[in-house]
Design a protein around this motif. Structure first.
Motif: not given
Length: 221
Positions: A31-40, A80-81, A88-92
């Motif tokens: 999205g052209g912005l710094p993106t953080n990923y987390s796995l829950t 994964v978020n 934000s968005s999340s994986s299936d």
């Protein structure tokens, strides 16, 4: 245009030995912005959601579950978020049972011996050892194996499935050729390992040829 991050995708989860495992993901668009990923993750039948215990050990876009976090016969529900300033968005979610995602290390100690039968027929005897699996207590491993071989110059490998055997005899190889050989293994539920390192062997010229001339001889009578 800046936008919320695209949907990440969990690429795969693999365990070398039912003792630890790793999940890898593919980030979506940022999205052209710094993106953080987390796995829950949560475990089926439990309410608590946990965050990935270790994002470093298995490299970028991964989560490593050490022994302490790995349980057998439990279903993990993994997501994964991705988050940036716009949203934000999340994986299936991926449902993972460690028992079914084992991808072992390749077999070890691949050895090649050229042998000769009484009738002077030569063959290649290929032997190897199972991969080192640290802990058999966690569940019985039945490994299946394949070997593949080809003359050094050839494009195509010839593959032999050897079942549970850790040895195999290959007949009818070209004399005077250098052959490359590899082996790989797969647990009863799970995935093929990588192919092992190549071993090579030179098929001898001499007695195979004598053998041939002798057999031609027979045809004349």
């Amino acid at each position: 245009m800046q936008s919320p991050p695209g949907k990440p995708e969990i690429h795969k989860c693999r365990s070398p030995d039912k003792e630890t495992f790793t999940c890898w993901w593919n980030p979506g668009t940022d999205g052209g912005l710094p993106t953080n990923y987390s796995l829950t993750y949560s475990k089926e039948g439990e309410k608590t959601t946990y965050e990935c215990p270790d994002y470093k050990t298995s490299g970028p876009n991964s989560c490593f579950f050490s022994k302490q976090y790995t349980s057998i016969w439990k279903i993990y529900i993994i997501t994964v978020n991705a988050t940036n300033q716009m949203g934000s968005s999340s994986s299936d979610p991926l449902y993972v049972d460690v028992t079914y995602i084992v991808e072992p290390e390749p077999p070890r100690n691949l050895t090649l011996e050229v042998k000769q039968l009484k009738d002077k027929k030569t063959y290649l005897w290929v032997k190897w050892s199972p991969p080192t699996i640290t802990d058999v207590k966690t569940g019985w491993f039945t490994m299946e194996y394949e070997i593949r071989l080809k003359p050094e110059e050839a494009e195509e490998w010839e593959i032999h499935f050897t079942g549970h055997q850790t040895q195999f005899k290959v007949f009818d190889l070209y004399p005077g050729q250098k052959y490359l050989v590899q082996t790989r293994c797969k647990p009863d539920h799970g995935y093929w390992s990588r192919w092992s390192q190549e071993s090579s062997v030179e098929m001898p010229n001499d007695f195979t040829l004598k053998d041939r001339s002798r057999s031609h001889h027979h045809h004349h009578h």
